[in-house]
Structure formats: C-alpha cells, structure tokens
Scaffold this motif. Structure first.
Motif, PDB file in Angstrom:
ATOM      1  N   ALA A 128       4.584 -12.833   0.795  1.00  0.00           N
ATOM      2  CA  ALA A 128       3.971 -11.879   1.724  1.00  0.00           C
ATOM      3  C   ALA A 128       4.815 -10.648   1.960  1.00  0.00           C
ATOM      4  O   ALA A 128       4.356  -9.704   2.604  1.00  0.00           O
ATOM      5  N   LYS A 129       6.047 -10.633   1.473  1.00  0.00           N
ATOM      6  CA  LYS A 129       6.985  -9.578   1.861  1.00  0.00           C
ATOM      7  C   LYS A 129       7.288  -8.630   0.706  1.00  0.00           C
ATOM      8  O   LYS A 129       7.880  -9.033  -0.299  1.00  0.00           O
ATOM      9  N   GLY A 130       6.860  -7.397   0.858  1.00  0.00           N
ATOM     10  CA  GLY A 130       7.373  -6.330   0.030  1.00  0.00           C
ATOM     11  C   GLY A 130       6.898  -6.257  -1.404  1.00  0.00           C
ATOM     12  O   GLY A 130       7.179  -5.275  -2.079  1.00  0.00           O
ATOM     13  N   HIS A 131       6.210  -7.265  -1.923  1.00  0.00           N
ATOM     14  CA  HIS A 131       5.821  -7.249  -3.320  1.00  0.00           C
ATOM     15  C   HIS A 131       4.627  -6.325  -3.538  1.00  0.00           C
ATOM     16  O   HIS A 131       3.681  -6.298  -2.755  1.00  0.00           O
ATOM     17  N   ASP A 132       4.667  -5.604  -4.641  1.00  0.00           N
ATOM     18  CA  ASP A 132       3.604  -4.660  -4.975  1.00  0.00           C
ATOM     19  C   ASP A 132       2.733  -5.269  -6.068  1.00  0.00           C
ATOM     20  O   ASP A 132       2.833  -4.929  -7.239  1.00  0.00           O
ATOM     21  N   PHE A 133       1.871  -6.209  -5.660  1.00  0.00           N
ATOM     22  CA  PHE A 133       0.967  -6.870  -6.602  1.00  0.00           C
ATOM     23  C   PHE A 133      -0.277  -5.993  -6.762  1.00  0.00           C
ATOM     24  O   PHE A 133      -1.181  -6.003  -5.923  1.00  0.00           O
ATOM     25  N   ARG A 134      -0.363  -5.266  -7.855  1.00  0.00           N
ATOM     26  CA  ARG A 134      -1.423  -4.271  -8.017  1.00  0.00           C
ATOM     27  C   ARG A 134      -2.797  -4.892  -8.248  1.00  0.00           C
ATOM     28  O   ARG A 134      -3.815  -4.264  -7.966  1.00  0.00           O
ATOM     29  N   GLN A 177       1.609  -8.694   7.025  1.00  0.00           N
ATOM     30  CA  GLN A 177       2.326  -8.432   5.784  1.00  0.00           C
ATOM     31  C   GLN A 177       1.572  -9.028   4.602  1.00  0.00           C
ATOM     32  O   GLN A 177       1.483  -8.420   3.534  1.00  0.00           O
ATOM     33  N   ALA A 178       1.047 -10.249   4.780  1.00  0.00           N
ATOM     34  CA  ALA A 178       0.281 -10.874   3.702  1.00  0.00           C
ATOM     35  C   ALA A 178      -0.976 -10.072   3.389  1.00  0.00           C
ATOM     36  O   ALA A 178      -1.323  -9.856   2.223  1.00  0.00           O
ATOM     37  N   ALA A 179      -1.671  -9.626   4.437  1.00  0.00           N
ATOM     38  CA  ALA A 179      -2.882  -8.831   4.231  1.00  0.00           C
ATOM     39  C   ALA A 179      -2.579  -7.570   3.438  1.00  0.00           C
ATOM     40  O   ALA A 179      -3.409  -7.101   2.648  1.00  0.00           O
ATOM     41  N   GLY A 180      -1.387  -7.047   3.630  1.00  0.00           N
ATOM     42  CA  GLY A 180      -1.009  -5.824   2.936  1.00  0.00           C
ATOM     43  C   GLY A 180      -0.828  -5.970   1.448  1.00  0.00           C
ATOM     44  O   GLY A 180      -0.700  -4.976   0.727  1.00  0.00           O
ATOM     45  N   ARG A 181      -0.815  -7.222   0.945  1.00  0.00           N
ATOM     46  CA  ARG A 181      -0.715  -7.409  -0.504  1.00  0.00           C
ATOM     47  C   ARG A 181      -2.045  -7.144  -1.195  1.00  0.00           C
ATOM     48  O   ARG A 181      -2.080  -6.972  -2.417  1.00  0.00           O
ATOM     49  N   ALA A 182      -3.152  -7.151  -0.456  1.00  0.00           N
ATOM     50  CA  ALA A 182      -4.476  -7.010  -1.052  1.00  0.00           C
ATOM     51  C   ALA A 182      -4.889  -5.545  -1.139  1.00  0.00           C
ATOM     52  O   ALA A 182      -4.683  -4.773  -0.200  1.00  0.00           O
ATOM     53  N   GLY A 183      -5.477  -5.186  -2.276  1.00  0.00           N
ATOM     54  CA  GLY A 183      -6.070  -3.862  -2.421  1.00  0.00           C
ATOM     55  C   GLY A 183      -5.082  -2.735  -2.564  1.00  0.00           C
ATOM     56  O   GLY A 183      -5.392  -1.595  -2.202  1.00  0.00           O
ATOM     57  N   ARG A 184      -3.905  -2.992  -3.121  1.00  0.00           N
ATOM     58  CA  ARG A 184      -2.912  -1.926  -3.269  1.00  0.00           C
ATOM     59  C   ARG A 184      -3.270  -0.980  -4.414  1.00  0.00           C
ATOM     60  O   ARG A 184      -2.714   0.107  -4.516  1.00  0.00           O
ATOM     61  N   ASP A 185      -4.161  -1.404  -5.292  1.00  0.00           N
ATOM     62  CA  ASP A 185      -4.640  -0.544  -6.366  1.00  0.00           C
ATOM     63  C   ASP A 185      -6.161  -0.601  -6.333  1.00  0.00           C
ATOM     64  O   ASP A 185      -6.766  -1.641  -6.618  1.00  0.00           O
ATOM     65  N   ALA A 186      -6.801   0.511  -5.972  1.00  0.00           N
ATOM     66  CA  ALA A 186      -8.253   0.530  -5.837  1.00  0.00           C
ATOM     67  C   ALA A 186      -8.949   0.202  -7.144  1.00  0.00           C
ATOM     68  O   ALA A 186     -10.101  -0.248  -7.146  1.00  0.00           O
ATOM     69  N   GLY A 187      -8.254   0.387  -8.265  1.00  0.00           N
ATOM     70  CA  GLY A 187      -8.871   0.077  -9.543  1.00  0.00           C
ATOM     71  C   GLY A 187      -9.089  -1.394  -9.767  1.00  0.00           C
ATOM     72  O   GLY A 187      -9.880  -1.799 -10.628  1.00  0.00           O
TER      73      GLY A 187
END
Length: 751
Positions: free
Chosen positions: A548-554, A585-595
């Motif tokens: 949940a922390k800091g990862h940029d899972f596109r 923080q966990a929610a923030g992993r979703a939708g980091r790339d709109a594509g």
C-alpha cells in the motif's frame, strides 16, 4: 615540556548504566569537538567522539591519572557543530546519554576499524582522474547535449559529481502541473517547515526531485537528505533520483545494506561527495556538512519512530535539524499524521479564544501546501470510486464477496491488475484444538505462534521462535487441530481457487502473487516480485501494508481491503488514524495510469459499513476525517493536545517490573517533599498506575510501563530529567536485582 590535555569524549554508554555522561581522557594535544578517535573503556578500545569541552591540563600527579587516547582519526574531518547539536538535542529530549546517541548514529563497521583500515577505506573513495581518451564526434555531441540539458535546468554542466562541482541533471524532468509549480514557488520563497498534503498520484515525488535540484543548483557544496519510512521503498526511489542526478550523486542509508556499504555511504556523505542521501530513519543522523534541504516522504508512517534502544522519531528530529541548521524541511503525505496536520493548521481569525485552548485561532508552526489533484485527473474516468461491501449480506464464510470476484475477473480480462490488502501475514494467526482448547502459544512470549503452511511451521513474530507444526494436539492428542483466522498465505490459496475459472486476455489462467515479509526475506526477491507486477506478469497481488505504500503500479485499477474491521475496535487511540491512512494509501494504488483504468475502484469488505471512518473514506476526504479526530482528541485530552512519555521496565518477572516502577514513583514523591522545585513539576504531570504491556512477555522478559502525561512539554521534560538520578539509585537497590533495564519512551506511538 608540553603537558597533556584533558579531552571530553562521548562513548557508547547507555542511560541506564552508571556511566551516562562523556568521559575524560588524556591526549598529547588538544583536538577539536567532533573529532573521531579510539579510547580505552574497561578492557576494550572503543570508538569515541570528542565532545564540546573547554579543554585544560591533565590533573595533578597526586590525583587519579587519566587514561590516554589510543589513536586519533585525523584523516577524517570532525563532525560539525550542527551534527553535534542534533545528537545533543536528541539525547536530551529522548532521555538518553550523549555517547549512546552519538555512537548509534555512526555506521556499525566504524566501531571496529583502526587508523590503518580507515586509511584504506578513504583511499578507495578518493576521486580518480579520468583517463585521457580520444574525442570523437559522438562524444562531442553527447557533451553538447549534457551542456544543453544542464543549462535548461538552470545550472552549468559538470564533468563529475564532486562536492566542488555543480550537479547537472541526467534525465529531462517532465512538465509540471500548475499545483506542482505553485508548491515549488512557495518552497523557494518561504523559509521553515512545510507539510505537503498531496493525494496519491499528484506528483509529490517529482516535487521532491525538483526541490532537490533547486537546492543543489544554488550551491556547489549543497546536500539534500531524503527520508523514506521503509527499506522496501528505497530502491525504486533511489533509481528515480539516480536517473535524474546520476548514480554517483546518490547514496542510500538503511539497515539492509552490508556493513561495508553503510560505511562507504556514510563516509561519502560526511566528505561531501554524496550530494543526495536517501535513507530510512537512521539517515536523519547522517553527517551532512552541506545540508540544504530535508524531505520526509510519507511523514505519517509509524516506521519513523524507533522502537528499540534510543526511541527517537526521525520525522521530529528532521524538523528540529532543519530549524537549527536554517534549512527548509518538506514533509509529504496523502494522509498526514494528526500531529503534523495540527501543526500546519491555518489561522482562524473568527475563532473565539475562551482561554481554555492556548492555540485557539492561531496558525500552526508549519506551512501547509496542497496538491489535491492526481496528474491526469482532468478526465472523468480518473475519479476513484469507493465501494463499501456489507459482509453481513454476503454468503456466510465468504472470503471475497461475489460482486468483488466478478469485478476482479472483469478487470483481469481487460489486462488490468487488482490488489487485495490483508494486513496479517502467515496462514492462520493461531492453531487451536477444538477438543481441549489448546492454542499455539509461544513458550517465551505472551503471544500466539502463527501457522505458516508453506514450511509447515509455527513462528512467533515477536521472538522469532519457530517449530514444526505438531501432527496432533500436544495436550490431548486430537489429530484435528485447525487454524483460526486468516493471513495472506491462506488468502492467496483461497483466491487461487475462487478465480480458477477466470482467464486473462490470452486465455491463460490468472496469475496470483503474494507480497509480504515472508515472500521477500531473501535478498533480491522484493525487487524481482515488484518487477513482475510492473511488467504485467501478475493479475492479482495479495499483500500486507507493504503493497500500500509508495509503489507506482501503473496497471492496477482495483484495490480491495479484505478484513479491515479489527482496527476499528482496538484499544489504541491511534488505531483509527492508522487504519484510515492505510486504506487511503492503498486506494491510491488504483488508477495511477488512466490508460489501464477506465474506472478505478476501492472495495472495502466490512461488517460495519455505517462506521464514520468508512463514511469519510467513501468521499476520500482526509481533511474531514482529520478534523473530526482532532476534535475528539481535544475533548478526550489526547495528543497532540497533551504530551506523553512512558517509563518502561523490563525484568525477569512481572512483579519485579511493576515493583521497580512503583518504587521509582515513591522515590520521586519523597524527593519532591525535600526539594521544593520538584513539587510544581509533579503537579503539572499526571502519573498513571503501572500496568503490563499489551504483549507483556517477549523472549522470557516481562515488560511493564507507567504513563506520564502533561499539557506542558517543558514540565514533562524537566520532570524526567530530575527523575534520572533517582531511577539510577532505585535501580541499584538490591530489592530490584531482577530488573533488566529501564527506559523512557518519549512521544510513544503505542500505549
């Protein structure tokens, strides 16, 4: 004839020992404060630091002679006054000895070196002259490109990364959003400490790098300190900084490095060769003679609080260090700690000061900056949808609600990824016998051993004891012993079965992986697993808070919290804050790339869907949640409106631990009757009764604590300082020979 001088030297002596102050040694010549040297202590030679002292001649021959310094590491520059002030403040505030704090801040490998070994280490770090080479057209073109890039960044190109050279960017920075530009503008025009409240995906890391570039461009000797909460976040952030500033400019500092690498990183920082130091909480004590900026990423994370030895908060020390050195401090988080949120409150002219709150209407000491929008959030599809699933209305015993299963399958069929969060590792938290009630308790701790199915072991997560799983109940012989509760290992097995019929776009079965402390124990496994996720080789990732922390899972478009309710009813008043932060923080992993996400979603499986915490999560409104929590804490008299400390005692028995604490309180009250200056302090500080810790026994050591609380930080500090000699005397009493140690935990995060 030259007389020897007396040096005051800080050596590693703990506060609870009889030697808690710097010691005196004889030296052939005077050395400046901060000089590293080796001195005798008992039968050993130990590392020491010359501490601030007036200097003077050795005692008369009739007095007890001083032991002589063994060797002086004059090849190293002394530790500067700012570093010594930081250590002295930390020792004073956290009630530790100066020597203990100073030596703990140095690399462990340094304690075993001698002068010759140090010289060899320094020789390896000496800059080497580049070998002459023929200049080709291609090389000329590359040099011209570097010059143009550096000029675009506002600093001249530099052929190297030495401290006497400006630092040129190696990677072209992306175009900044309006809110990023506004934040950087505020940072460049105002002094002090800043709290950057930036939603996940809003580009906080880019702000960190741009702020670092600005600081380094202003001074060829400038250095930047970047703190991250956990080791597993260091490699990816280090890679980003290295791409931008060059590998030679960046060093990492954390406990997972080999002793040799930790020493090399510390030396490069101390010598000014490393322009950017990136590390975990220990890095706050790095020697940085050119410090120009401090960044604390995910400043809310409890990992910044040391839980063993000297129990300091790296975030709070970073703020103090920046203030003392006159450099900016940038605290960043999507879910700031309530302490930082309160400290950054804006002024409220309309507030009525009724005399009950000393801070009514006044602005906090930090400047709050906002970045509410995700990068690319101008599209309607980027809005995160939070769904609450009432598990009371789902099939009994359901691991995942049927609608959630369908959502995961739909996204996997589109090539998108899902994260499942369960903050408990292992297969089951406890094994139990239904016949006699036996449970897998740890013989050394007042805790259960966790069942790990992979290696068929029972492991205590407190003392590390591991043993094979018994074939039958050890008490009654019943062969039917079962696990109670669910961990990530069991969840992975169950999800694998539930999703077995679902397929990827190419028709193959879904690939499910697990990321927690068990799967990343071996060197390199964490990086390898993260690479698989980033490459799209994993469809469903199951893990603890680590994911949940800091990862940029596109590619992640769906995140689900499986069993978050337990934290709602914890006895710790900080539990709601931590749960909300974890879920945000966990929610923030979703939708980091709109594509990869037409509609990113956060699913919360709960038996308490109407709970106010989930209502705030539904709207992703951290400010409303934080303000509500602060109102409750002010009414209940809890931090940040009061200040707390714990007096801890570890002993062979619980009776001995609590007996020492009771005797210490009696000694303090007796002293207050004889010393009038103590009476006002006792009136200003409330002492709660001694009680066992929640986990009262760890590794055969019984633990008890006594809470101190006051609305005055100064009164609390003065009382603890006055209590120190009384605690030493109480400890020396034969009645307390079963006591192992005592310590103060200032600003504790868990009570």
């Amino acid at each position: 004839m030259t007389h020897p001088v007396c040096l005051t030297v800080a050596v590693a002596t703990p506060t609870h020992s009889a030697l808690s102050t710097p010691l005196s040694y004889a030296s052939a010549q005077d050395w400046p404060p901060g000089q590293l040297l080796r001195v005798p202590l008992g039968a050993r030679d130990v590392l020491g630091v010359v501490w601030d002292h007036p200097g003077g001649a050795a005692p008369d021959p009739g007095e007890r002679s001083l032991r002589a310094v063994v060797e002086v590491w004059d090849a190293l520059p002394p530790l500067d006054a700012h570093w010594r002030a930081l250590v002295a403040f930390a020792a004073r505030y956290y009630q530790r000895s100066v020597g203990e704090m100073a030596l703990a801040a140095l690399p462990p490998a340094m304690r075993t070196l001698n002068q010759e070994q140090l010289a060899r280490r320094l020789a390896k770090l000496a800059p080497k002259a580049p070998a002459p080479r023929r200049r080709t057209a291609k090389a000329s073109q590359a040099t011209a490109s570097e010059t143009a890039l550096a000029t675009a960044e506002g600093s001249p190109a530099a052929p190297g990364h030495g401290a006497d050279q400006p630092l040129a960017a190696r990677e072209v920075p992306p175009a900044l959003t309006l809110q990023q530009r506004e934040v950087l503008q505020a940072l460049s025009t105002q002094p002090g400490t800043f709290l950057l409240h930036g939603n996940t995906g809003s580009g906080k890391t880019e702000v960190y790098m741009q702020a670092a570039a600005q600081a380094l461009a202003q001074n060829a000797h400038a250095q930047v300190l970047v703190l991250v909460p956990e080791i597993n976040l260091t490699p990816q952030l280090q890679a980003r900084f290295e791409r931008r500033f060059g590998a030679d400019a960046v060093v990492a500092m954390h406990s997972a490095l080999t002793p040799a690498k930790r020493l090399s990183a510390w030396l490069r920082a101390h010598l000014g060769q490393a322009r950017i130091v990136l590390g975990t909480r220990m890095a706050v004590f790095a020697s940085l003679p050119g410090l120009a900026l401090i960044v604390v990423d995910e400043e809310h994370d409890p990992s910044y609080k040391q839980q063993e030895g000297a129990r300091y908060s790296a975030r709070d020390l970073a703020v103090w260090r920046g203030h003392h050195a006159g450099v900016r401090v940038l605290l960043g988080s999507a879910t700031p700690s309530l302490e930082s949120w309160w400290a950054s409150r804006p002024a409220s002219p309309a507030a009525v000061d009724d005399g009950t709150s000393p801070a009514a209407g006044r602005a906090g000491r930090y400047t709050r900056l906002h970045m509410p929008d995700r990068i690319g959030s101008d599209t309607a599809s980027a809005a995160l949808l939070v769904r609450r699933v009432d598990m009371n209305h789902q099939p009994r015993g359901a691991v995942l609600a049927p609608p959630l299963l369908d959502a995961i399958g739909t996204r996997a069929a589109r090539g998108e990824q899902s994260l499942l969060l369960l903050n408990r590792r292992g297969y089951s938290p406890v094994l139990s016998c239904s016949e006699c009630g036996w449970k897998s308790t740890c013989p050394h701790c007042s805790a259960y051993r966790v069942f790990h199915k992979g290696d068929r072991s029972l492991r205590c997560h407190h003392c590390g004891l591991a043993s094979p799983v018994p074939h039958a109940c050890p008490d009654c012989g019943n062969p039917d012993i079962q696990g109670l509760g669910r961990g990530t290992e069991q969840l992975q097995e169950q999800v694998q079965a539930l999703l077995s019929d679902m397929r990827r776009p190419d028709g193959s079965a879904l690939r499910i992986a697990r990321l927690d402390a068990d799967t990343t124990r071996l060197k390199g496994t964490l990086t390898a697993q993260l690479d698989q996720v980033h490459a799209g080789e994993v469809d469903v990732l199951i893990g603890t808070q680590m994911i949940a922390k800091g990862h940029d899972f596109r590619r992640v478009s769906l995140v689900a919290a499986v069993q978050p309710d337990a934290a709602l009813f914890a006895s710790d008043f900080r539990a709601p804050e931590r749960l909300f932060a974890l879920l945000m923080q966990a929610a923030g992993r979703a939708g980091r790339d709109a594509g990869f996400a037409q509609q990113p979603e956060m699913w919360v499986q709960t038996h308490q869907p109407a709970h106010p915490l989930y209502a705030a999560l539904k709207t992703l409104d951290y400010a409303a949640f934080a303000d509500g929590q602060l109102t409750e804490r002010e009414q209940a008299g809890l931090p940040p409106f009061v200040h707390q400390a714990l007096l801890r005692a570890d002993a062979r028995t619980q009776e001995a631990a609590q007996g020492f604490l009771l005797a210490a309180v009696e000694a303090l009250r007796d002293a207050a009757m004889q010393q009038p200056q103590l009476a006002p302090l006792l009136d200003a500080v409330y002492l709660y009764p001694a009680v066992p810790l929640t986990v009262q026994r760890v590794a055969q050591v019984e633990r008890a604590q006594l809470l101190l609380e006051s609305t005055s930080r100064q009164a609390l500090q003065r009382l603890m300082h006055a209590w120190q000699p009384l605690l030493h005397r109480t400890r020396a009493d034969k009645a307390h020979k079963a006591l192992i140690r005592w310590l103060f935990d200032v600003d504790p995060l868990g009570i």
